[in-house]
Write a protein that holds these residues in place. Sequence first.
Motif, mmCIF file in Angstrom:
data_model
loop_
_atom_site.group_PDB
_atom_site.id
_atom_site.type_symbol
_atom_site.label_atom_id
_atom_site.label_comp_id
_atom_site.label_asym_id
_atom_site.label_seq_id
_atom_site.Cartn_x
_atom_site.Cartn_y
_atom_site.Cartn_z
ATOM 1 N N LEU A 130 0.802 -1.212 0.000
ATOM 2 C CA LEU A 130 0.000 0.000 0.000
ATOM 3 C C LEU A 130 0.844 1.276 0.000
ATOM 4 O O LEU A 130 0.534 2.233 -0.725
ATOM 5 N N ASN A 131 1.896 1.277 0.812
ATOM 6 C CA ASN A 131 2.664 2.523 0.963
ATOM 7 C C ASN A 131 3.214 3.041 -0.353
ATOM 8 O O ASN A 131 3.158 4.234 -0.639
ATOM 9 N N GLU A 132 3.734 2.125 -1.168
ATOM 10 C CA GLU A 132 4.297 2.534 -2.453
ATOM 11 C C GLU A 132 3.227 3.200 -3.316
ATOM 12 O O GLU A 132 3.464 4.246 -3.920
ATOM 13 N N VAL A 133 2.057 2.558 -3.352
ATOM 14 C CA VAL A 133 0.987 3.080 -4.207
ATOM 15 C C VAL A 133 0.560 4.470 -3.742
ATOM 16 O O VAL A 133 0.434 5.394 -4.548
ATOM 17 N N LEU A 134 0.348 4.626 -2.434
ATOM 18 C CA LEU A 134 -0.098 5.922 -1.934
ATOM 19 C C LEU A 134 0.979 6.985 -2.120
ATOM 20 O O LEU A 134 0.685 8.125 -2.486
ATOM 21 N N ALA A 135 2.223 6.597 -1.891
ATOM 22 C CA ALA A 135 3.313 7.570 -2.039
ATOM 23 C C ALA A 135 3.406 8.037 -3.483
ATOM 24 O O ALA A 135 3.604 9.228 -3.755
ATOM 25 N N SER A 136 3.225 7.107 -4.427
ATOM 26 C CA SER A 136 3.353 7.521 -5.824
ATOM 27 C C SER A 136 2.173 8.398 -6.242
ATOM 28 O O SER A 136 2.253 9.137 -7.220
ATOM 29 N N ALA A 137 1.066 8.336 -5.482
ATOM 30 C CA ALA A 137 -0.059 9.236 -5.760
ATOM 31 C C ALA A 137 0.119 10.570 -5.043
ATOM 32 O O ALA A 137 -0.756 11.430 -5.104
ATOM 33 N N GLY A 138 1.231 10.707 -4.314
ATOM 34 C CA GLY A 138 1.534 11.999 -3.702
ATOM 35 C C GLY A 138 1.294 12.086 -2.210
ATOM 36 O O GLY A 138 1.580 13.110 -1.588
ATOM 37 N N ALA A 139 0.771 11.023 -1.599
ATOM 38 C CA ALA A 139 0.491 11.085 -0.158
ATOM 39 C C ALA A 139 1.779 10.955 0.643
ATOM 40 O O ALA A 139 2.768 10.386 0.176
ATOM 41 N N ASP A 140 1.731 11.500 1.857
ATOM 42 C CA ASP A 140 2.868 11.410 2.750
ATOM 43 C C ASP A 140 2.522 10.355 3.801
ATOM 44 O O ASP A 140 1.887 10.643 4.803
ATOM 45 N N VAL A 141 2.914 9.113 3.531
ATOM 46 C CA VAL A 141 2.508 7.998 4.396
ATOM 47 C C VAL A 141 3.548 7.789 5.478
ATOM 48 O O VAL A 141 4.740 7.659 5.187
ATOM 49 N N ILE A 142 3.096 7.749 6.712
ATOM 50 C CA ILE A 142 4.049 7.525 7.786
ATOM 51 C C ILE A 142 3.583 6.390 8.701
ATOM 52 O O ILE A 142 2.439 6.367 9.155
ATOM 53 N N GLU A 143 4.459 5.415 8.877
ATOM 54 C CA GLU A 143 4.159 4.296 9.758
ATOM 55 C C GLU A 143 4.297 4.785 11.193
ATOM 56 O O GLU A 143 5.286 5.435 11.538
ATOM 57 N N THR A 144 3.335 4.449 12.054
ATOM 58 C CA THR A 144 3.353 5.017 13.400
ATOM 59 C C THR A 144 3.591 3.995 14.508
ATOM 60 O O THR A 144 3.818 4.366 15.649
ATOM 61 N N ASP A 145 3.522 2.721 14.190
ATOM 62 C CA ASP A 145 3.947 1.718 15.156
ATOM 63 C C ASP A 145 5.463 1.845 15.246
ATOM 64 O O ASP A 145 6.136 1.970 14.208
ATOM 65 N N LEU A 146 6.011 1.837 16.450
ATOM 66 C CA LEU A 146 7.443 2.103 16.592
ATOM 67 C C LEU A 146 8.289 1.179 15.709
ATOM 68 O O LEU A 146 9.184 1.626 14.992
ATOM 69 N N GLY A 147 7.982 -0.108 15.752
ATOM 70 C CA GLY A 147 8.749 -1.060 14.954
ATOM 71 C C GLY A 147 8.596 -0.817 13.458
ATOM 72 O O GLY A 147 9.567 -0.856 12.692
ATOM 73 N N GLU A 148 7.374 -0.523 13.042
ATOM 74 C CA GLU A 148 7.129 -0.262 11.622
ATOM 75 C C GLU A 148 7.799 1.033 11.174
ATOM 76 O O GLU A 148 8.293 1.135 10.046
ATOM 77 N N PHE A 149 7.793 2.031 12.058
ATOM 78 C CA PHE A 149 8.450 3.301 11.752
ATOM 79 C C PHE A 149 9.946 3.066 11.500
ATOM 80 O O PHE A 149 10.518 3.583 10.540
ATOM 81 N N ILE A 150 10.539 2.237 12.344
ATOM 82 C CA ILE A 150 11.967 1.937 12.199
ATOM 83 C C ILE A 150 12.248 1.281 10.849
ATOM 84 O O ILE A 150 13.152 1.696 10.112
ATOM 85 N N ILE A 151 11.458 0.270 10.502
ATOM 86 C CA ILE A 151 11.771 -0.408 9.247
ATOM 87 C C ILE A 151 11.350 0.411 8.025
ATOM 88 O O ILE A 151 11.918 0.251 6.952
ATOM 89 N N GLN A 152 10.399 1.313 8.218
ATOM 90 C CA GLN A 152 10.084 2.216 7.100
ATOM 91 C C GLN A 152 11.288 3.102 6.813
ATOM 92 O O GLN A 152 11.669 3.306 5.660
#
Lengths: 463, 195
Positions: A130-152
Amino acid sequence: MASTTATEAATLNSFNTRARQALRDERLRDAVARSTDLLGSRRVEALSELANADELRDAAAAIRSASVSRLRSLLDEWSDNFTALGGTVHWARDAAEATGAIAEIVAASPAGPGAVVAKGKSMASEEIHLNEVLASAGADVIETDLGEFIIQLAGEAPSHIIAPALHKDRFQIADLFTADSGQAVSAEIHEEAAYARDRLRRAFLDAGVGITGVNFAVASTGSICLVENEGNGRMCSSLPSVHVAIMGMERIVADLAELDVMLNLLARSATGQALTVYTNLITGPRRDGEADGPENLHVVVLDGGRSAALHSQYSSALSCIRCGACLNVCPVYRQVGGHVYESVYSGPIGAVLTPILRPDDPSARELPEASSLCGACTEACPVQIPLHDLLLKLRLERAPESATATRRWGFRLWSLAWSLPLVRHISRVLTRLGLRCTRVLRRLPSRGWPGAWNKCRDLPRAR
Amino acid sequence: MNAHNPKSAFLTRLPEGEATQPPPTPVAQYVSDRKGTQAFIAAWGALGGTSQIASAAEAAVAVKTYSRGRGDILASPGAVEGLVPDLTWPDCGRQAAAAAGVGVVRAEAAAQATGSVIIRSDTNLGRSVSLLPPACVFVIDESTIMESLGAYLRRLSALPSQLVAVTGPSRSADIESTLVIGVHGPGEVHALIIR
Ligand code: SF4
């Protein structure tokens, strides 16, 4: 046929190569062993607080398999109730439909296609990239779970269902946070957490859209249930004016009594907590007179290969509640971690689910080989999925195509030979002799294959 | 059903499923034989929550005392009788709420087995009050302390838009499996039990 065999050989090689690489990474192995040990022992402890753990486990297994076998009516009931409350359901047959629907929701949100999107942990969203698709449409996607934020920040995929950054140590994390902030963040765990808290707090307050996963939908009430420890799921589902939840279509229970049974086992099996810190039960968008909460609530129901699996002999894998217990006890996962599986789902359930959900992917079909078939996963699973059985079935299915001509003929000759008493007798004599020779083998220098073999195996005694 | 309806197109691909006996839904039983308020306090405390028992008349003072040194008090109107909060939700706005030190909410019930506090978006007039500030006071009527979250859920007929069972302070173990308290939600949670 020859070309299939060649690709098969290449991919088999690549799993082994990845595994070998992981085995050389001491830091990774330490981190994985420490975390899985901890999670595993806490699970046992937490289950021992229940006087009727076995009864609950039997019930959970029955509840999940009943749900999986009557998904059609449960989803129908749930979506009628959910829609009546003012929610919108999106039925997505595959990743493209799911990401397309979500991109449209973001584009139509008050903040528009460039919205800040605060995202909670969701394995289904990883499945559909999902993140790739939304980012390419211009959205600023940010993972907010601490672990997910780290790997993002690291540009990596999660390596464990419930502890996505389990493979990273605090020094690597300090580097990532320092690069993100442009200021030095020390490798002190509390300071790192404080940095993430401040950084993500801004994202929560700015977010136009919140995206989360779903642990369970409840058919009788039209609710979705989301469990989490940090509070980021609550933020994502409370603060933005639009909340989108993505759920694998099998994540449904009939009513609140069934939900109760599942909740009693989910956190205990996952992290050894009696319940996660936040058990969120969301029933429709904000109502009249309420001070906050999303005005628009969407649920994207994802098929993504699941309906095909329903019609197969592997349908029991859809009972999975993503607790991660099978990963923590798996002797293969514990040595190599999650990334070598090259799938959203790793460990035993990953080795089962990946080839089922991606039947056309040869690299997915080799994953069932990554098991010692010890059955520890099956024993740990709170919903009693016969994981090692399914692994064996998947191997069996693949056997005819992965066997080389030499191997096929070899086995044919072998079975022919053993059907003759004389040959069988000779072979036993030879075996006895051969086993005597292992004493010599043991004295060989510990280099090359005999050494590697000797290190971890004992041959049987010959009679 | 309309074939072009995405829902029916989706659902028709799923097997019909035979009508089976509904599966059993046993209630969890616990090894510990502690019961009531003391059981709740013990379970809540084990998670890192603090608690105190007060009379209704003492509640406002108790909140003030707890909040000393922790920053502004944010509450929804009428959360605690006699309490004059520094900020009232939702009139104060989200930015101010996010800067408050202590949120005060009335709990719907509490569960002794797991040390959980149950809050509802309808009765609390605001999800943010118990979420944004770094500390939160849950005002619990002692008579609403029950066996478990399950006991509460099984009794419900209608659900509010959001119901949350809060089981201790916000936490994470995502870095080296080390426990960190107060990651996104409140790191300090206080149960004010009204006798
Ligand atoms: S297969 Fe079972 S043990 Fe593994 S993640 Fe799913 S529910 Fe948990």
